[in-house]
Structure formats: C-alpha cells, structure tokens
Design a protein around this motif. Sequence first.
Motif, mmCIF file in Angstrom:
data_model
loop_
_atom_site.group_PDB
_atom_site.id
_atom_site.type_symbol
_atom_site.label_atom_id
_atom_site.label_comp_id
_atom_site.label_asym_id
_atom_site.label_seq_id
_atom_site.Cartn_x
_atom_site.Cartn_y
_atom_site.Cartn_z
ATOM 1 N N ASP A 112 9.666 -3.251 25.316
ATOM 2 C CA ASP A 112 8.482 -2.431 25.083
ATOM 3 C C ASP A 112 8.583 -1.687 23.757
ATOM 4 O OD1 ASP A 112 7.387 -3.229 27.513
ATOM 5 O OD2 ASP A 112 8.266 -1.552 28.616
ATOM 6 N N LYS A 113 9.775 -1.166 23.466
ATOM 7 C CA LYS A 113 9.968 -0.476 22.192
ATOM 8 C C LYS A 113 9.910 -1.456 21.027
ATOM 9 C CE LYS A 113 12.575 3.272 24.301
ATOM 10 N NZ LYS A 113 13.900 3.887 24.543
ATOM 11 N N ALA A 114 10.390 -2.669 21.248
ATOM 12 C CA ALA A 114 10.327 -3.681 20.201
ATOM 13 C C ALA A 114 8.878 -4.014 19.860
ATOM 14 C CB ALA A 114 11.076 -4.936 20.645
ATOM 15 N N ALA A 115 8.050 -4.164 20.874
ATOM 16 C CA ALA A 115 6.635 -4.455 20.640
ATOM 17 C C ALA A 115 5.938 -3.264 19.982
ATOM 18 C CB ALA A 115 5.961 -4.803 21.970
ATOM 19 N N ARG A 116 6.300 -2.062 20.400
ATOM 20 C CA ARG A 116 5.687 -0.865 19.817
ATOM 21 C C ARG A 116 6.065 -0.729 18.340
ATOM 22 N NH1 ARG A 116 6.559 5.407 21.969
ATOM 23 N NH2 ARG A 116 4.989 6.369 20.590
ATOM 24 N N LEU A 117 7.316 -1.034 18.012
ATOM 25 C CA LEU A 117 7.743 -0.960 16.619
ATOM 26 C C LEU A 117 7.009 -1.989 15.765
ATOM 27 C CD1 LEU A 117 9.641 0.139 14.416
ATOM 28 C CD2 LEU A 117 11.290 -1.635 15.103
ATOM 29 N N TRP A 118 6.785 -3.168 16.318
ATOM 30 C CA TRP A 118 6.066 -4.214 15.577
ATOM 31 C C TRP A 118 4.666 -3.726 15.205
ATOM 32 C CZ3 TRP A 118 8.387 -9.047 14.684
ATOM 33 C CH2 TRP A 118 7.567 -10.023 14.102
ATOM 34 N N THR A 119 3.990 -3.117 16.169
ATOM 35 C CA THR A 119 2.649 -2.591 15.917
ATOM 36 C C THR A 119 2.680 -1.468 14.907
ATOM 37 O OG1 THR A 119 1.915 -3.207 18.143
ATOM 38 C CG2 THR A 119 0.650 -1.509 16.999
ATOM 39 N N LEU A 120 3.632 -0.545 15.055
ATOM 40 C CA LEU A 120 3.761 0.570 14.110
ATOM 41 C C LEU A 120 3.995 0.048 12.693
ATOM 42 C CD1 LEU A 120 4.196 3.586 13.376
ATOM 43 C CD2 LEU A 120 6.617 3.261 13.984
ATOM 44 N N SER A 121 4.870 -0.937 12.567
ATOM 45 C CA SER A 121 5.203 -1.474 11.243
ATOM 46 C C SER A 121 3.999 -2.136 10.595
ATOM 47 C CB SER A 121 6.360 -2.467 11.373
ATOM 48 O OG SER A 121 7.495 -1.858 11.974
ATOM 49 N N ARG A 122 3.263 -2.924 11.358
ATOM 50 C CA ARG A 122 2.060 -3.559 10.833
ATOM 51 C C ARG A 122 1.029 -2.514 10.422
ATOM 52 N NH1 ARG A 122 0.604 -8.825 11.581
ATOM 53 N NH2 ARG A 122 -1.547 -8.126 11.905
ATOM 54 N N ASP A 123 0.880 -1.478 11.235
ATOM 55 C CA ASP A 123 -0.104 -0.434 10.921
ATOM 56 C C ASP A 123 0.263 0.305 9.643
ATOM 57 O OD1 ASP A 123 -1.501 -1.143 13.192
ATOM 58 O OD2 ASP A 123 -0.839 0.593 14.385
ATOM 59 N N LEU A 124 1.544 0.611 9.468
ATOM 60 C CA LEU A 124 1.971 1.311 8.269
ATOM 61 C C LEU A 124 1.724 0.455 7.020
ATOM 62 C CD1 LEU A 124 5.313 2.873 9.562
ATOM 63 C CD2 LEU A 124 3.312 4.151 8.743
ATOM 64 N N LEU A 125 2.023 -0.819 7.115
ATOM 65 C CA LEU A 125 1.809 -1.702 5.965
ATOM 66 C C LEU A 125 0.319 -1.871 5.662
ATOM 67 C CD1 LEU A 125 4.630 -4.208 6.751
ATOM 68 C CD2 LEU A 125 4.398 -2.915 4.617
ATOM 69 N N ALA A 126 -0.491 -1.966 6.710
ATOM 70 C CA ALA A 126 -1.938 -2.064 6.490
ATOM 71 C C ALA A 126 -2.455 -0.808 5.792
ATOM 72 C CB ALA A 126 -2.636 -2.284 7.820
ATOM 73 N N PRO A 143 13.753 -10.360 -8.503
ATOM 74 C CA PRO A 143 13.682 -8.920 -8.232
ATOM 75 C C PRO A 143 13.034 -8.640 -6.880
ATOM 76 C CG PRO A 143 11.976 -9.558 -9.788
ATOM 77 C CD PRO A 143 12.836 -10.775 -9.574
ATOM 78 N N LEU A 144 13.600 -7.676 -6.172
ATOM 79 C CA LEU A 144 13.042 -7.253 -4.893
ATOM 80 C C LEU A 144 13.486 -5.832 -4.600
ATOM 81 C CD1 LEU A 144 11.522 -7.815 -2.240
ATOM 82 C CD2 LEU A 144 13.688 -8.660 -1.296
ATOM 83 N N ASP A 145 12.530 -4.926 -4.534
ATOM 84 C CA ASP A 145 12.776 -3.548 -4.109
ATOM 85 C C ASP A 145 12.173 -3.397 -2.720
ATOM 86 O OD1 ASP A 145 12.931 -0.855 -3.603
ATOM 87 O OD2 ASP A 145 12.130 -0.229 -5.547
ATOM 88 N N LEU A 146 13.013 -3.441 -1.722
ATOM 89 C CA LEU A 146 12.540 -3.422 -0.341
ATOM 90 C C LEU A 146 11.880 -2.110 0.052
ATOM 91 C CD1 LEU A 146 15.578 -5.295 1.133
ATOM 92 C CD2 LEU A 146 13.215 -6.029 1.464
ATOM 93 N N SER A 147 12.110 -1.066 -0.703
ATOM 94 C CA SER A 147 11.499 0.218 -0.364
ATOM 95 C C SER A 147 10.040 0.299 -0.772
ATOM 96 C CB SER A 147 12.275 1.369 -1.019
ATOM 97 O OG SER A 147 12.050 1.392 -2.427
ATOM 98 N N GLU A 148 9.580 -0.660 -1.589
ATOM 99 C CA GLU A 148 8.214 -0.615 -2.104
ATOM 100 C C GLU A 148 7.412 -1.829 -1.643
ATOM 101 O OE1 GLU A 148 6.681 1.743 -3.474
ATOM 102 O OE2 GLU A 148 8.386 3.096 -3.816
ATOM 103 N N ALA A 190 12.083 2.840 5.251
ATOM 104 C CA ALA A 190 11.307 1.977 4.369
ATOM 105 C C ALA A 190 12.146 0.799 3.883
ATOM 106 C CB ALA A 190 10.785 2.775 3.178
ATOM 107 N N THR A 191 13.378 1.066 3.477
ATOM 108 C CA THR A 191 14.234 0.028 2.897
ATOM 109 C C THR A 191 14.841 -0.878 3.954
ATOM 110 O OG1 THR A 191 14.797 1.524 1.069
ATOM 111 C CG2 THR A 191 16.238 -0.387 1.430
ATOM 112 N N ASN A 192 15.497 -0.257 4.920
ATOM 113 C CA ASN A 192 16.278 -1.038 5.889
ATOM 114 C C ASN A 192 15.406 -1.802 6.872
ATOM 115 O OD1 ASN A 192 18.367 0.239 4.587
ATOM 116 N ND2 ASN A 192 18.956 1.531 6.316
ATOM 117 N N HIS A 193 14.292 -1.203 7.270
ATOM 118 C CA HIS A 193 13.437 -1.887 8.250
ATOM 119 C C HIS A 193 12.124 -2.395 7.664
ATOM 120 C CE1 HIS A 193 10.973 -3.006 11.577
ATOM 121 N NE2 HIS A 193 10.138 -2.003 11.342
ATOM 122 N N LEU A 194 11.287 -1.501 7.168
ATOM 123 C CA LEU A 194 9.930 -1.912 6.810
ATOM 124 C C LEU A 194 9.915 -2.982 5.723
ATOM 125 C CD1 LEU A 194 8.089 1.532 6.936
ATOM 126 C CD2 LEU A 194 7.707 -0.425 8.457
#
Length: 313
Positions: A292-306, A81-86, A127-131
């Motif tokens: 630059d946008k790729a690096a910014r997205l990486w930081t945003l994604s980590r921050d949201l998960l934290a 089982p894997l719900d990528l949105s959660e 949330a599902t497709n990326h995070l």
Amino acid sequence: MTSQIPFGPESTAAEVLAGVDLTGKSAIVTGASSGIGAETARVLARAGAAVTLAVRDTDAGQEVATRIAADGAARRPSVRPLDLSEPASVATFVANWHGPLDILVANAGVMATPGARNSQGWELQFATNHLGHFQLAHGLHDKGVFAPGARIVVVSSVGHVNGEVLFDDPHFERTPYDPWAAYSQSKTANVLFAVEAAKRWPEIAVNALNPGRIWSTGLSRHMDTPPQSFDPSGATGVTEKTIEQGASTSVLLATSPLVDGVTGTYFEDNQPAVPFTPGTRRGVAQHALDPDKAARLWTLSRDLLAASGHPLA
C-alpha cells in the motif's frame, strides 16, 4: 533458485560476473564517476556490455571511462550528463536515449546532506536518491526502450530501517530537518519503488539492495567521521567492505542467471535479505515492503513530477 547463490558478503563484483557474457547488452549506471558505481560500470564493460556512465561531473566520468577502456573493456563507455536532483536534466537524458536498454543500475546517491533543496523546492536527498531515479526509470519505460528480460537495480541502504516516507511532508517543509531522517526516507523510497515497479512492469526484473558498509566512497563526503552505527568489528552484524565487494550485489542483480525471474526483492550480501530485527544493522524493514505504501509513493512521485512540469505518461 536464489537459495543456490554461491556468493556472500566477501564476494567481489568480478567474481559474481565471472563466466557471464554481456556482449550485445547495453547498460546505464548512474553515479558511475566514483565508488561502487565506477566499479559496477568497469566489470559490466569488461564482460562486454556497452556501458553509459550517467553522471553530474562529466569530466570525472570521462576519466573513469578512460580507465575502464585501459582495463580491458570491449569498448570504451560513453559518458552523458545527468543531474538526478533536477527534473529537467532527467527529462533531457531520457529524451536523448535511444534503446534498446538491458540494464539500468540506479546507483547514484547523496547521504546526510545539510538541509538543501533543488530548483523545485524538493528536499535534496529525496529528490536525488528517489525522485530522479523514479523519473529516469519511468521515462525510459514510457519510451519502450527496455529490452525483453531487462533488469533495473536500485541501490538502497540498510539506513532504510531507520525511517519511513513522510507522505504528508516529504520535503521537510513543516518537520524539522534531520539529515539522517531524510536519508532514511529516500532509501525506504528506493525499496518501495522496486516493490511497485515489479508489480506494474512484470516484463522487467526490478530489485533493490543494500551494498554494505563502504566508508571509502564519495557518499560519505558530508561527514568528517563515520556514524556511530559504523562498526568495522562486525558487532552489529555489519563489517566494512571494499568497493569491489560493495558492487557485487548490484552486479549480481544486473546480470546473473542465478536470479532469473526474481523481482520486487531486497538483497544484501548477494542474498535475499532476512526481515530486519531491531538491534542489528541487517535485513529489510517491513515498512519498505508494504504494498500500500509502495502504491502511495508511486502516486506521490508522479504527482510531484507533474507539478514540476515534467508529467509522465
């Protein structure tokens, strides 16, 4: 080396994989309970890989696993089982995975959903497709399960050309929600993830792709009719594909020696994509390759998960 790839838009996943032996290799395919995910899993299993179907609907996943086993797979795929949105579901999947892992196909996705949010309040498509895929790949990497020469394949879409990541409002908390803008954002994020992951994880090949226009998959379940951009005649540079053809580029990037050493690249029709030209439905937009946008997205994604209580190492 990529200039010598003899496959194109009409090639099938089985044709791309012909002659490749995956005995002893392990693979995870998300969203493998239908569509191109199921076909990707089927051909990987037939080539000898130990395949895990990572799915929300485990009953549907078990049905696919049974069909794959009956189709001549070396071994029946496992289903988890894997719900990528959660984030909690992704964290559990990662915690329960014990490597090594050779192939991760980030295939699952939703498209043009009505406005919806997950338990964290995140916009559902982002949330599902990326995070979810970001957390999955990052978490597995943190565990050190990826085998030498492992490959990560991220299924994006030509829809990425229609919009960038809304860095200041990714969850449409202030911006009026538009299902296609949200979809475009998530698919741009898929490509940006591949760009940054290729830089941070040089020991792994990470590539993104456009599978092509396949109307007959569950991805289109939120639409009664195809969007206006869907033109089976090919006048916009895109023709409809079968599921077998739609899975081919994923399989190429996951397995083929023809793309050894290729990473951080966006493919379509089994070839590196050309730059996007307005008026067509082909190519890769420059905003999806911006480092630059790729690096910014990486930081945003980590921050949201934290902030969600699921920090990454």
